[in-house]
Scaffold this active site. Structure first.
Site, short mmCIF file in Angstrom:
data_model
loop_
_atom_site.label_atom_id
_atom_site.label_comp_id
_atom_site.label_asym_id
_atom_site.label_seq_id
_atom_site.Cartn_x
_atom_site.Cartn_y
_atom_site.Cartn_z
N THR A 185 47.55 108.27 -58.60
CA THR A 185 46.17 108.71 -58.39
C THR A 185 45.47 107.80 -57.37
OG1 THR A 185 46.24 109.20 -60.76
CG2 THR A 185 44.11 109.41 -59.68
N TRP A 186 45.69 106.52 -57.51
CA TRP A 186 45.09 105.53 -56.61
C TRP A 186 45.61 105.72 -55.18
CZ3 TRP A 186 46.52 99.62 -56.79
CH2 TRP A 186 45.63 98.91 -55.98
N HIS A 211 56.42 113.71 -57.71
CA HIS A 211 57.15 112.75 -58.56
C HIS A 211 58.67 112.99 -58.46
CE1 HIS A 211 53.58 111.19 -60.38
NE2 HIS A 211 53.33 112.21 -61.15
N ARG A 245 55.83 100.28 -59.79
CA ARG A 245 55.04 99.40 -60.65
C ARG A 245 55.98 98.75 -61.66
NH1 ARG A 245 50.01 101.56 -64.49
NH2 ARG A 245 49.01 99.51 -64.72
N ARG A 253 42.73 104.60 -67.05
CA ARG A 253 42.68 103.93 -68.36
C ARG A 253 42.15 102.51 -68.18
NH1 ARG A 253 45.96 100.85 -71.83
NH2 ARG A 253 47.36 100.49 -70.07
N LYS A 254 43.02 101.58 -67.73
CA LYS A 254 42.57 100.20 -67.52
C LYS A 254 42.74 99.75 -66.08
CE LYS A 254 42.95 97.44 -71.69
NZ LYS A 254 43.71 96.33 -72.31
N GLY A 255 43.85 100.20 -65.48
CA GLY A 255 44.11 99.82 -64.09
C GLY A 255 44.33 98.33 -63.91
P1 A3P Z 1 46.94 102.14 -66.86
O1 A3P Z 1 47.31 103.20 -67.86
O2 A3P Z 1 47.81 100.92 -66.96
O3 A3P Z 1 45.51 101.80 -66.86
P2 A3P Z 1 49.23 107.54 -62.19
O4 A3P Z 1 48.09 107.69 -61.25
O5 A3P Z 1 50.55 107.41 -61.48
O6 A3P Z 1 49.23 108.55 -63.25
O7 A3P Z 1 49.05 106.11 -62.87
C1 A3P Z 1 48.01 105.91 -63.77
C2 A3P Z 1 47.75 104.42 -63.85
O8 A3P Z 1 47.07 103.99 -62.67
C3 A3P Z 1 46.86 104.08 -65.02
O9 A3P Z 1 47.25 102.76 -65.40
C4 A3P Z 1 45.49 104.11 -64.36
O10 A3P Z 1 44.50 103.43 -65.07
C5 A3P Z 1 45.80 103.43 -63.04
N1 A3P Z 1 44.82 103.75 -62.00
C6 A3P Z 1 44.17 104.92 -61.80
N2 A3P Z 1 43.35 104.81 -60.76
C7 A3P Z 1 43.46 103.56 -60.28
C8 A3P Z 1 42.82 102.85 -59.21
N3 A3P Z 1 41.92 103.42 -58.44
N4 A3P Z 1 43.19 101.57 -59.02
C9 A3P Z 1 44.12 100.97 -59.80
N5 A3P Z 1 44.74 101.58 -60.84
C10 A3P Z 1 44.42 102.87 -61.07
#
Ligand code: A3P
Length: 299
Positions: A55-56, A110, A133, A265-267
């Site tokens: 997502t990031w 993916h 990651r 969630r937490k990031g």
């Molecule tokens: P956590 O569950 O450890 O918080 P994906 O985008 O591949 O589904 O991954 C989701 C993970 O990326 C989650 O990790 C989410 O919180 C984190 N995430 C989402 N947006 C983010 C951002 N802008 N910067 C850093 N981490 C991010």
């Protein structure tokens, strides 16, 4: 078929076996996919294993690509979730054979490297940006996501065993990472391999600039003077994106019944320390060492 399967994630071991009988298994991986996708030379693909920062990275790549089009207007990222801005090959309707001329040549997937549509692998022009990651944090993030997706308390220990055995959607995790890692060593001009942890620790905007250069859209002196790399980093930061109304309360993947907030969630780096036992952490580290150690890839 449960909703899990629709996005290639199963939480039950037996279901994996059942599912593999119904869905195509390519190179040992099974998933729904766009068989006939035709990549164009200027296409860019954001690739990842689920929960590694997709997502990031989508948000960053989108913000970099559209900075000239958007100009002074507010970024679409303020009102659209990153997944809406950058479609997935496997979940979104991507009309590749009759592309809209306004379609941004930016997609995500993916799908593991060896199973990507041939036109992506064989194209001389198109580019891939991969994010990986630490598998310990990836697993914890995946477990939380599955709990939200299925709206049940997914057994942590059982899911951990499946993850370690490689039985996850788009998995095994280590093969996924290895496929893109090896390809990036062979073709660094075509495949940029990034780590979530490095990007999180980046205080001098190295990775925003690196991404822009790799996408053939480097920041100009004028843009640097206007602090555009920092503005893009701030726009796409966890704090900013997760606080936006669209990412708090809307449901882009409505058919899966999941709120956009499930992707934020937490990031953080190292949240696994709050969830995994010492033995679990050692197990994942041992598998990482066995599978990736000789290739020079460490978490
Ligand atoms: P956590 O569950 O450890 O918080 P994906 O985008 O591949 O589904 O991954 C989701 C993970 O990326 C989650 O990790 C989410 O919180 C984190 N995430 C989402 N947006 C983010 C951002 N802008 N910067 C850093 N981490 C991010």
């Amino acid at each position: 078929m449960s909703d899990n399967y629709a996005i290639g994630i199963s939480t039950k071991e037996d279901d994996h076996e059942e599912e593999s009988k119904k869905k195509p298994s390519i190179q040992g991986f099974w998933f729904p996919y766009q068989e006939h996708f035709e990549a164009q030379p200027n296409d860019i693909f954001v690739c990842s294993f689920p929960k590694t920062g997709t997502t990031w990275l989508k948000a960053l790549a989108f913000a970099i690509s559209t900075r000239n089009q958007v100009g002074l207007k507010p970024s679409p990222l303020l009102t659209n979730m990153p997944h809406e801005c950058v479609p997935f090959l496997e979940f979104d309707p991507v009309h590749h054979d009759k592309r809209d001329p306004d379609q941004l040549p930016l997609f995500a997937t993916h799908i593991p490297y060896d199973s990507l549509p041939k036109s992506i692998i064989e194209s001389a022009g198109c580019k891939i940006i991969y994010i990986c990651r630490d598998p310990k944090d990836t697993f914890v993030s995946l477990w939380y996501f599955l709990t939200k997706l299925t709206d049940t308390e997914v057994c942590f220990e059982k899911e951990f065993d499946l993850f370690c055995q490689g039985k996850s959607g788009f998995g095994p995790f280590w093969d996924h990472v290895l496929g893109f890692w090896k390809a990036s060593l062979e073709s660094p001009e075509r495949i940029l391999f990034l780590k979530y942890e490095d990007m999180k620790k980046d205080h001098n905007l190295f990775y925003v600039r690196r991404l822009a250069e790799f996408m053939n859209q480097p920041f100009t002196k004028e843009e640097e003077d206007k602090q555009l790399p920092k503005k893009i980093m701030d726009l796409c930061s966890f704090g900013n994106l997760s606080s936006l109304e669209v990412n708090k309360n809307e449901k882009y993947f409505a058919e899966f019944g999941i709120k956009n907030s499930a992707f934020f969630r937490k990031g953080e780096i190292g949240d696994w320390k709050n969830h995994l036992t010492k033995e679990m952490a050692e197990t994942i580290d041992r598998i990482s060492e066995e599978k990736l150690g000789t290739c020079g890839l460490k978490f």
